[in-house]
Motif scaffolding. Sequence first.
Motif, mmCIF file in Angstrom:
data_model
loop_
_atom_site.group_PDB
_atom_site.id
_atom_site.type_symbol
_atom_site.label_atom_id
_atom_site.label_comp_id
_atom_site.label_asym_id
_atom_site.label_seq_id
_atom_site.Cartn_x
_atom_site.Cartn_y
_atom_site.Cartn_z
ATOM 1 N N SER A 11 -9.903 4.438 12.248
ATOM 2 C CA SER A 11 -8.705 4.429 11.414
ATOM 3 C C SER A 11 -9.082 4.400 9.944
ATOM 4 N N ASN A 12 -8.289 5.052 9.152
ATOM 5 C CA ASN A 12 -8.467 5.070 7.712
ATOM 6 C C ASN A 12 -8.094 3.697 7.159
ATOM 7 N N PRO A 13 -8.888 3.132 6.254
ATOM 8 C CA PRO A 13 -8.582 1.802 5.706
ATOM 9 C C PRO A 13 -7.201 1.712 5.048
ATOM 10 N N ILE A 14 -6.749 2.796 4.447
ATOM 11 C CA ILE A 14 -5.420 2.773 3.825
ATOM 12 C C ILE A 14 -4.337 2.742 4.898
ATOM 13 N N ASP A 15 -4.517 3.472 5.994
ATOM 14 C CA ASP A 15 -3.552 3.433 7.099
ATOM 15 C C ASP A 15 -3.487 2.033 7.707
ATOM 16 N N ILE A 16 -4.635 1.390 7.816
ATOM 17 C CA ILE A 16 -4.685 0.014 8.339
ATOM 18 C C ILE A 16 -3.942 -0.923 7.386
ATOM 19 N N HIS A 17 -4.175 -0.759 6.085
ATOM 20 C CA HIS A 17 -3.518 -1.610 5.090
ATOM 21 C C HIS A 17 -1.998 -1.410 5.122
ATOM 22 N N VAL A 18 -1.552 -0.164 5.111
ATOM 23 C CA VAL A 18 -0.114 0.127 5.136
ATOM 24 C C VAL A 18 0.507 -0.457 6.405
ATOM 25 N N GLY A 19 -0.161 -0.286 7.535
ATOM 26 C CA GLY A 19 0.340 -0.837 8.788
ATOM 27 C C GLY A 19 0.453 -2.348 8.751
ATOM 28 N N SER A 20 -0.527 -3.009 8.142
ATOM 29 C CA SER A 20 -0.476 -4.478 8.076
ATOM 30 C C SER A 20 0.655 -4.937 7.153
ATOM 31 N N VAL A 99 -5.853 -11.904 2.315
ATOM 32 C CA VAL A 99 -4.511 -12.398 2.000
ATOM 33 C C VAL A 99 -3.475 -11.631 2.816
ATOM 34 N N SER A 100 -3.551 -10.311 2.782
ATOM 35 C CA SER A 100 -2.626 -9.495 3.572
ATOM 36 C C SER A 100 -2.813 -9.739 5.060
ATOM 37 N N ASP A 101 -4.069 -9.843 5.490
ATOM 38 C CA ASP A 101 -4.350 -10.085 6.907
ATOM 39 C C ASP A 101 -3.738 -11.412 7.350
#
Length: 137
Positions: A11-20, A99-101
């Motif tokens: 997975s792309n790190p940005i896709d993971i971030h947006v999903g989170s 923090v987001s996680d």
Amino acid sequence: MSSPIANKKSSNPIDIHVGSRVRMRRMMLHMSQTNFGDALGLTFQQVQKYEKGTNRISASKLQQSAHILQVPVTFFFEGAPSAPGASQAKGTAPSPPYVSDFLATRDGLALTKAFMQIKDKKLRRCIVDLVERIADH
């Protein structure tokens, strides 16, 4: 012949971030994956894949998600990792990924809400000190 592992794309790190960020906001609103999926016209399984970053969210679904979750589209990109070769915008300091996680978990959200309800600053400082000591063990 290539192995199945070699074909599996990460997975792309940005896709993971947006999903989170989608997950964090959905949980803040006490909305189930099923209810969110229904509002998007998707199954809860598809919502799970979006939130994990396994599947990329299309621009139209992201805009629809922002409307449902009552945030601007930019909310999903706050603190996102920079694309390779991109420079950090001047004057911005993204939150560390933890923090987001943390806020994207049920416990993290509950702990944050409860902590912010404590009005006594000294008591809040004592709680932080206690948690830091526990973490050091």
